[in-house]
Design a protein around this motif. Structure first.
Motif, short mmCIF file in Angstrom:
data_model
loop_
_atom_site.label_atom_id
_atom_site.label_comp_id
_atom_site.label_asym_id
_atom_site.label_seq_id
_atom_site.Cartn_x
_atom_site.Cartn_y
_atom_site.Cartn_z
N ARG A 15 0.54 -1.10 0.33
CA ARG A 15 0.27 0.34 -0.36
C ARG A 15 0.80 0.93 -0.18
NH1 ARG A 15 -2.44 2.62 3.95
NH2 ARG A 15 -2.29 1.19 5.32
N ALA A 16 1.62 0.99 0.65
CA ALA A 16 2.87 2.52 0.35
C ALA A 16 3.50 2.94 -0.54
CB ALA A 16 4.31 2.24 1.56
N VAL A 17 3.58 1.90 -1.53
CA VAL A 17 4.14 2.18 -2.85
C VAL A 17 3.10 2.20 -3.58
CG1 VAL A 17 4.67 0.64 -5.05
CG2 VAL A 17 6.62 -0.18 -2.48
N ARG A 18 1.95 1.62 -3.42
CA ARG A 18 0.35 2.12 -4.40
C ARG A 18 0.72 3.90 -3.61
NH1 ARG A 18 -1.55 -2.22 -2.63
NH2 ARG A 18 -3.94 -1.04 -0.80
N LEU A 19 0.96 4.39 -2.58
CA LEU A 19 0.36 5.33 -2.47
C LEU A 19 1.11 6.34 -3.42
CD1 LEU A 19 -0.54 7.77 -0.15
CD2 LEU A 19 0.76 7.21 0.71
N LYS A 20 2.48 6.07 -3.19
CA LYS A 20 3.65 6.54 -4.00
C LYS A 20 3.49 6.86 -5.56
CE LYS A 20 7.20 5.15 -2.07
NZ LYS A 20 8.76 4.18 -1.91
N LYS A 21 3.22 5.82 -6.02
CA LYS A 21 2.61 5.78 -7.29
C LYS A 21 1.48 6.49 -7.60
CE LYS A 21 5.04 1.33 -8.53
NZ LYS A 21 4.79 0.40 -9.14
N TRP A 22 0.39 6.38 -6.99
CA TRP A 22 -0.36 7.53 -6.74
C TRP A 22 -0.38 8.54 -6.49
CZ3 TRP A 22 -3.75 10.37 -3.49
CH2 TRP A 22 -4.80 11.02 -3.70
N LEU A 23 -0.20 9.30 -5.39
CA LEU A 23 0.66 10.51 -5.70
C LEU A 23 1.60 11.55 -6.40
CD1 LEU A 23 2.32 10.75 -2.19
CD2 LEU A 23 0.13 12.01 -2.46
N GLY A 24 2.19 11.08 -7.31
CA GLY A 24 2.80 10.68 -8.52
C GLY A 24 2.47 11.48 -10.06
N SER A 25 1.33 10.01 -10.00
CA SER A 25 0.55 10.00 -10.78
C SER A 25 -0.57 11.65 -11.31
CB SER A 25 -0.76 8.67 -11.49
OG SER A 25 -1.70 8.64 -10.45
N LEU A 26 -0.52 11.96 -9.62
CA LEU A 26 -1.99 13.19 -9.98
C LEU A 26 -1.25 14.45 -10.33
CD1 LEU A 26 -2.28 13.23 -5.96
CD2 LEU A 26 -4.09 12.75 -7.19
N GLN A 27 -0.40 14.46 -10.80
CA GLN A 27 0.06 15.45 -12.19
C GLN A 27 -0.62 15.71 -13.37
OE1 GLN A 27 2.38 17.71 -11.33
NE2 GLN A 27 1.72 18.77 -12.95
N ASP A 28 -0.56 14.50 -13.52
CA ASP A 28 -1.26 13.93 -15.15
C ASP A 28 -2.31 14.84 -15.09
OD1 ASP A 28 0.95 12.69 -15.50
OD2 ASP A 28 0.23 10.59 -15.02
N HIS A 29 -3.25 15.04 -13.83
CA HIS A 29 -4.87 14.61 -14.40
C HIS A 29 -5.46 16.86 -13.46
CE1 HIS A 29 -5.50 11.10 -14.61
NE2 HIS A 29 -5.82 11.08 -12.96
N TRP A 30 -3.92 17.33 -13.91
CA TRP A 30 -3.85 18.93 -13.29
C TRP A 30 -3.42 19.82 -14.40
CZ3 TRP A 30 -5.11 21.74 -8.00
CH2 TRP A 30 -5.78 20.33 -6.87
N ALA A 31 -3.62 21.15 -14.15
CA ALA A 31 -2.60 21.85 -15.30
C ALA A 31 -1.89 22.14 -15.25
CB ALA A 31 -4.19 22.29 -16.35
N VAL A 32 -1.11 22.35 -13.89
CA VAL A 32 0.08 23.20 -13.28
C VAL A 32 0.63 22.22 -12.62
CG1 VAL A 32 -1.25 25.36 -13.19
CG2 VAL A 32 -1.49 23.45 -11.44
N PRO A 33 2.26 22.56 -11.82
CA PRO A 33 2.91 21.85 -11.25
C PRO A 33 1.92 21.75 -9.41
CG PRO A 33 4.12 23.42 -12.15
CD PRO A 33 2.45 23.45 -13.15
N LEU A 34 2.15 20.40 -9.14
CA LEU A 34 1.48 20.24 -8.39
C LEU A 34 2.13 20.01 -7.27
CD1 LEU A 34 -1.75 19.30 -7.64
CD2 LEU A 34 -0.69 17.23 -8.01
N ASN A 35 1.85 20.46 -6.20
CA ASN A 35 2.71 21.39 -4.41
C ASN A 35 1.35 20.23 -3.90
OD1 ASN A 35 5.17 22.27 -5.65
ND2 ASN A 35 4.16 24.11 -5.96
#
Length: 222
Positions: A156-176
């Motif tokens: 689950r910890a690995v899935r969390l990191k991959k999911w957080l990294g993938s959020l950038q794909d859905h936003w139009a700005v560099p994501l913080n």
């Protein structure tokens, strides 16, 4: 960021023999307020777009005290909600974890009924339960079993990191992102050693692959 001090943390964990879904105590309230003020003074909030919060009550209460200092939570950027509650960043729920740790949660229905938590959107938690085939909104089971194992928690910890990294794909700005979570998940996902203090935090850059770089050290973690 780890949640503020909870009643289950009192006296090094002895303060609560059985504490299911523990709340933060007065010390934790002061911690969250102090950290919020420091982050505000440092200008951190102005750079944030999104807050991801664990569904445990102590994390939600911490977020409520930290996030109101920022302008972003009550706005929408690129059509997205600016706060998300998500079980991926919850604490481990091993078989013994309900004793003295508060690592048994409250259901989606119970949480959404709370007037304090009405500001949060619960659709991600509901979708998680549906996807993981978790019954009755008991998201902390994570599915398919009622308790996690060490290996399933690490996955689950690995899935969390991959999911957080993938959020950038859905936003139009560099994501913080501000992640309000727990010591155990911070250790498992981000190798935060030793165990992080209440309201302790670190800054990482995440790639879509889940590789996280500790910004202060320049150290990549997989």
């Amino acid at each position: 960021m780890r949640h503020a001090m909870g009643v289950h943390n009192t006296y090094a964990g002895i303060g609560s023999i059985v504490s299911e879904d523990a709340e933060i105590n007065e010390c934790g309230q002061a911690q969250a307020d102090a950290v919020a003020e420091k982050l505000k003074e440092a200008g951190v909030f102005h750079a944030l777009h999104l807050a991801i919060i664990s569904p445990f009550t102590r994390a939600l209460q911490t977020a409520l005290r930290v996030i109101p200092q920022a302008p972003f939570p009550r706005k929408r950027v690129s059509g997205h909600d600016c706060t998300q509650v998500h079980p991926l960043c919850a604490e481990q729920t091993f078989m013994h974890s309900h004793v003295g740790r508060g690592n048994r949660g409250s259901t989606v229905e119970e949480l959404s009924r709370s007037s304090d938590f009405s500001v949060f959107d619960w659709k991600e938690v509901e979708a998680y339960c549906q996807k993981r085939r978790v019954n009755a909104g008991k998201w902390w089971h994570h599915g398919p079993h009622s308790e996690e194992t060490e290996s399933s928690f690490q996955r689950r910890a690995v899935r969390l990191k991959k999911w957080l990294g993938s959020l950038q794909d859905h936003w139009a700005v560099p994501l913080n992102v501000l992640l309000v979570c727990h010591g155990g998940i911070m250790q498992a996902a981000f190798d935060y050693q030793p165990h992080p203090p209440n309201c302790g935090f670190r800054v990482y850059d995440l790639q879509r692959t889940g590789v996280a770089t500790h910004v202060a050290r320049g150290q990549a973690l997989r």
